[in-house]
Write an enzyme that holds these catalytic residues in place. Sequence first.
Site, short mmCIF file in Angstrom:
data_model
loop_
_atom_site.label_atom_id
_atom_site.label_comp_id
_atom_site.label_asym_id
_atom_site.label_seq_id
_atom_site.Cartn_x
_atom_site.Cartn_y
_atom_site.Cartn_z
N TYR A 97 1.05 -1.47 0.20
CA TYR A 97 -0.71 -0.13 0.00
C TYR A 97 1.14 1.24 -0.24
O TYR A 97 0.01 1.98 -0.90
CB TYR A 97 -1.02 -0.11 1.09
CG TYR A 97 -2.35 -0.89 0.61
CD1 TYR A 97 -3.58 -0.15 0.06
CD2 TYR A 97 -2.45 -2.13 1.45
CE1 TYR A 97 -4.50 -0.74 -0.04
CE2 TYR A 97 -3.59 -2.99 0.84
CZ TYR A 97 -4.38 -2.78 0.60
OH TYR A 97 -5.32 -3.06 0.05
N GLU A 139 -8.70 -6.94 4.63
CA GLU A 139 -7.91 -8.16 3.67
C GLU A 139 -7.26 -9.17 4.73
O GLU A 139 -7.63 -10.03 4.40
CB GLU A 139 -7.02 -7.77 3.18
CG GLU A 139 -7.45 -6.81 1.93
CD GLU A 139 -6.48 -6.06 0.91
OE1 GLU A 139 -5.72 -6.21 1.64
OE2 GLU A 139 -6.87 -5.55 0.10
N GLN A 204 -7.74 -15.21 -12.11
CA GLN A 204 -8.89 -15.44 -11.68
C GLN A 204 -10.41 -16.64 -11.61
O GLN A 204 -10.28 -15.84 -12.80
CB GLN A 204 -9.48 -14.85 -10.96
CG GLN A 204 -8.38 -14.46 -9.57
CD GLN A 204 -9.17 -12.30 -9.17
OE1 GLN A 204 -9.59 -12.35 -9.87
NE2 GLN A 204 -7.94 -12.12 -7.91
N TYR A 205 -10.02 -18.07 -11.60
CA TYR A 205 -11.06 -18.79 -12.15
C TYR A 205 -11.98 -19.41 -11.47
O TYR A 205 -11.57 -19.80 -9.87
CB TYR A 205 -10.64 -19.82 -12.56
CG TYR A 205 -9.47 -19.40 -13.58
CD1 TYR A 205 -9.84 -19.31 -15.38
CD2 TYR A 205 -8.00 -19.67 -13.98
CE1 TYR A 205 -9.26 -18.27 -16.19
CE2 TYR A 205 -7.07 -19.42 -14.54
CZ TYR A 205 -7.51 -18.73 -15.79
OH TYR A 205 -7.00 -18.45 -17.09
N SER A 206 -13.32 -19.28 -11.00
CA SER A 206 -14.03 -20.08 -10.80
C SER A 206 -13.59 -21.13 -10.34
O SER A 206 -13.81 -22.14 -11.25
CB SER A 206 -15.49 -19.77 -10.84
OG SER A 206 -15.96 -17.92 -11.34
N ILE A 276 -20.68 -20.33 -16.26
CA ILE A 276 -21.60 -21.45 -16.15
C ILE A 276 -21.37 -22.02 -15.16
O ILE A 276 -21.36 -22.78 -14.33
CB ILE A 276 -22.51 -22.11 -17.03
CG1 ILE A 276 -23.41 -23.54 -16.18
CG2 ILE A 276 -20.93 -23.10 -17.45
CD1 ILE A 276 -23.15 -24.91 -17.67
N GLY A 396 -13.11 -9.51 -13.84
CA GLY A 396 -12.27 -8.70 -14.85
C GLY A 396 -12.80 -6.84 -15.11
O GLY A 396 -13.00 -6.54 -13.52
#
Length: 401
Positions: A97, A139, A204-206, A276, A396
């Site tokens: 930061y 966080e 990042q992927y679900s 999906i 995104g």
Amino acid sequence: MTALTADQMALVKATAPVFAEHGATITKHFYKRMFNAHPELKNLFNQTHQQSGTQPETLARAVYAYAANIDNLGALGGAVTHIAHKHASLNIRPEHYPIVGRHLLGAVADVLGDAVDQPTLDAWTLAYEQLAQIMIGTEAKLYDGASWSGFRPFKVIRKHVESSEITSFYLAPADGSSAGGFQPGQYVSVKRFVDQLGVDQPRQYSLSDAPHGRWLRISVKREAGRADTQPGHVSNLMHDGVEVGTVVHVSAPMGEFTLDRSNDTPVVLMSGGVGITPMASMLATLMIESDTRPVTFVHACRNASVHAFRDWLHEVADGHPNFRRAVFYENASAQDRAGVDYDFEGRLDIGRIEEAVLVPNADYYLCGPVAFMREQREALVARGVDEQRIHTEIFGSGMLD
């Protein structure tokens, strides 16, 4: 930390329109400054989004929203939580930061020059420190509750083609321990080294399966690129370069878009395209945990060739009397079977399935392109659905509002 005075809040709020006008220029310069001074931080940021300009634009909008609401931060709603989950998934830490603050404020001074005076810069410095402390505290709670810290090595134990665009990867901890738990709807970051960029890149992927501790499953769409977009560096590496036995580095599951598993109210899952994937996790969990909870599954895609989890959905429909589905194919082919592969031809139209989706006391979960989610949310609200019951996932740089 020194508190902002009323006069300093007024200065920050008064300069919010400046960010509306010059924000993207400031944030583009900020990223250039920061990466020149700290090239190692390129490993934390999506460099494709940097090149396209979407990340600087997103940051500019966020800074503007913060400045405009500096005297009423509660108006930001869940934005802080949403960003904190993204940061925790990328392993953003407190030490980052001060670096960001120094270069962001430097970029403001560089771009605006004499148009911004020292009292205004001092007010913005305190405002940034305030925001940083809010984010660090939020966080910290996420890190404390995470299944592990940082990026952990996982081995690919299975690779399965779900459609012409989407492939699933089954990931088990390389040390043989438990894969840990997560909430259906959450995502992980997967990090791969991209030769063309010379840096690690996280994406990042679900998670697309029910939580059970044996493995984590992600289902990755190959981003081939179009005339106006570049091919996806990491998605193509996953499809073409990651095989069974490959070790990938994975962050702990994060994300606030999660299935409410605490009650037995009806659930309506609505997805478009690769949206999906979190719905598959939610549906798999519901089918395991409840024999009576009504579930309606609504999906839209082009045709059977890109319809991921199609055969599995057939099995769910055959085995669970509390399950209903409505699948729309926008461009059904001659080989696609009406009533088997899909139920309706054309774009998803809630007006054609009102009986199935307008269920009293139902919770609605939406995932897909931003325009798709906006359209479906507006259609539900117009038909009397309480907005508090409509939950959306955004990846995104898109925003629904």
